[in-house]
Design an enzyme around this catalytic site. Sequence first.
Site, PDB file in Angstrom:
ATOM      1  N   SER A 138       0.814  -1.227   0.000  1.00  0.00           N
ATOM      2  CA  SER A 138       0.000   0.000   0.000  1.00  0.00           C
ATOM      3  C   SER A 138       0.837   1.261   0.000  1.00  0.00           C
ATOM      4  O   SER A 138       0.318   2.353  -0.282  1.00  0.00           O
ATOM      5  CB  SER A 138      -0.907   0.027   1.237  1.00  0.00           C
ATOM      6  OG  SER A 138      -1.721  -1.112   1.284  1.00  0.00           O
ATOM      7  N   THR A 139       2.132   1.147   0.312  1.00  0.00           N
ATOM      8  CA  THR A 139       2.965   2.335   0.481  1.00  0.00           C
ATOM      9  C   THR A 139       4.233   2.297  -0.375  1.00  0.00           C
ATOM     10  O   THR A 139       5.094   3.160  -0.223  1.00  0.00           O
ATOM     11  CB  THR A 139       3.352   2.499   1.965  1.00  0.00           C
ATOM     12  OG1 THR A 139       3.984   1.291   2.420  1.00  0.00           O
ATOM     13  CG2 THR A 139       2.127   2.766   2.822  1.00  0.00           C
TER      14      THR A 139
ATOM     15  N   CYS B 288      -3.728   1.741  -9.724  1.00  0.00           N
ATOM     16  CA  CYS B 288      -3.977   1.773  -8.279  1.00  0.00           C
ATOM     17  C   CYS B 288      -5.232   2.611  -8.061  1.00  0.00           C
ATOM     18  O   CYS B 288      -5.217   3.828  -8.254  1.00  0.00           O
ATOM     19  CB  CYS B 288      -2.813   2.385  -7.504  1.00  0.00           C
ATOM     20  SG  CYS B 288      -3.182   2.560  -5.730  1.00  0.00           S
TER      21      CYS B 288
ATOM     22  N   LYS C  82      -5.040  -9.859  -9.043  1.00  0.00           N
ATOM     23  CA  LYS C  82      -5.224  -9.908  -7.600  1.00  0.00           C
ATOM     24  C   LYS C  82      -5.980 -11.181  -7.218  1.00  0.00           C
ATOM     25  O   LYS C  82      -6.686 -11.770  -8.038  1.00  0.00           O
ATOM     26  CB  LYS C  82      -6.029  -8.693  -7.110  1.00  0.00           C
ATOM     27  CG  LYS C  82      -5.382  -7.353  -7.412  1.00  0.00           C
ATOM     28  CD  LYS C  82      -4.017  -7.212  -6.777  1.00  0.00           C
ATOM     29  CE  LYS C  82      -3.472  -5.795  -6.968  1.00  0.00           C
ATOM     30  NZ  LYS C  82      -2.054  -5.695  -6.542  1.00  0.00           N
TER      31      LYS C  82
ATOM     32  N   MET D 128      -7.922  -2.802  -1.863  1.00  0.00           N
ATOM     33  CA  MET D 128      -7.405  -2.039  -2.984  1.00  0.00           C
ATOM     34  C   MET D 128      -8.579  -1.416  -3.740  1.00  0.00           C
ATOM     35  O   MET D 128      -9.631  -2.055  -3.915  1.00  0.00           O
ATOM     36  CB  MET D 128      -6.615  -2.940  -3.934  1.00  0.00           C
ATOM     37  CG  MET D 128      -5.472  -3.694  -3.259  1.00  0.00           C
ATOM     38  SD  MET D 128      -6.007  -5.214  -2.422  1.00  0.00           S
ATOM     39  CE  MET D 128      -6.159  -6.327  -3.816  1.00  0.00           C
ATOM     40  N   GLY D 129      -8.410  -0.183  -4.201  1.00  0.00           N
ATOM     41  CA  GLY D 129      -9.493   0.481  -4.905  1.00  0.00           C
ATOM     42  C   GLY D 129      -9.882  -0.238  -6.185  1.00  0.00           C
ATOM     43  O   GLY D 129     -11.072  -0.354  -6.517  1.00  0.00           O
TER      44      GLY D 129
END
Length: 391
Positions: free
Chosen positions: A66-67, A103, A273, A313-314
């Site tokens: 995420s980062t 993303c 995913k 996740m979006g």
Amino acid sequence: MFKPQVRIPATYMRGGTSKGVFFRLEDLPQIAQQPGPARDALLLRVIGSPDPYGKHTDGMGGATSSTSKTVILSKSDKDDHDVDYLFGQVSIDKPFIDWSGNCGNLTAAVGAFAISNGLVGKHRLPENGLCTVRIWQANISKTIVAHVPMTHGEVQETGDFELDGVTFPAAEVQIEFMDPADGEGALFPTGNLVDELQVPGMGALQATLINAGIPTIFVNAEDIGYTGTELQEAINNDTQALARFEALRAHGAVKMGLIKDIEEAAARQHTPKIAFVAKAKDYTASSGRQVKAKDVDLLVRALSMGKLHHAMMGTAAVAIGTAAAIPGTLVNLAAGGGNRNLVRFGHPSGTLQVGAEAIQLDGDWQVTKAIMSRSARVLMEGQVRVPGDAF
């Protein structure tokens, strides 16, 4: 002699439940303004990868999927678009950047960055109200529309919109993912709503393979020994479980036509995913909040870059909303079946609502758009420094 560090204008932003380093294309060193090894090497060094210690101590990354993110934006030359958005998912422990997908979380920050950095024409900026930013998502060649709040001619970042997985409230940004089938592929690459997927060590699994927002493989939680209430530590500390999920991801990628053989999966870490779904039930979120079965339609847990995501996740949320809108998919069945254009699901950090508009034409399902609300905020802006011999 060692080359001194170079300074590159950059903005560190949170978008949704992710954060990353944002650049204007024109601010990158000339050699990194084109795709290729120099650009990848530069961005790897910005984030601090590869890091065998898994900490990103010597970079801007946060050592999680995420980062460990980078974004490059430029004024769009496409009709009816304001900004081109290119996303790079940076591997933590390998010298690798995956450019194969979007993303969805950082999409929430693209509009704000574009407005604040002169990438949206001034004639399109309201003094107060919502600014509609038309985004071209360059990784997957899709249009995204972000509705960014404005106050006194500037982006409004503060507000009372709460997003599970984000500690503090902020201003709401509504995002519309137009025609969200990923890239040029079919919504269901195999032509089936549910496939049987043979995975060594896991057997034959029912799976919904969908190409919306981001290529995603959905399986039933109970079929793989889970309940759908799991938090990160239940899976991320289990190396055998992670290996099984990676095998599932690789075989699903082959079935979806994303790769030719399972060995290629190692070079495509960002997509597809993996997510598993279950019927709604009570559970305790990572914050300690009690999520009640009556407050959600189903439970979903998803993995990103080989680890269970702390929230959702979006792009996977787009896939969830899309699959939920189509009767007969595993996501739709877990939510109770039937026709629906809105679904609220439980994830490790809480709940999220996403909508999708699905229609069937000549026997094939099409989704015109998926909609969700996120928030975004500038965390720091200025310059990042990178050793001059790093790229």
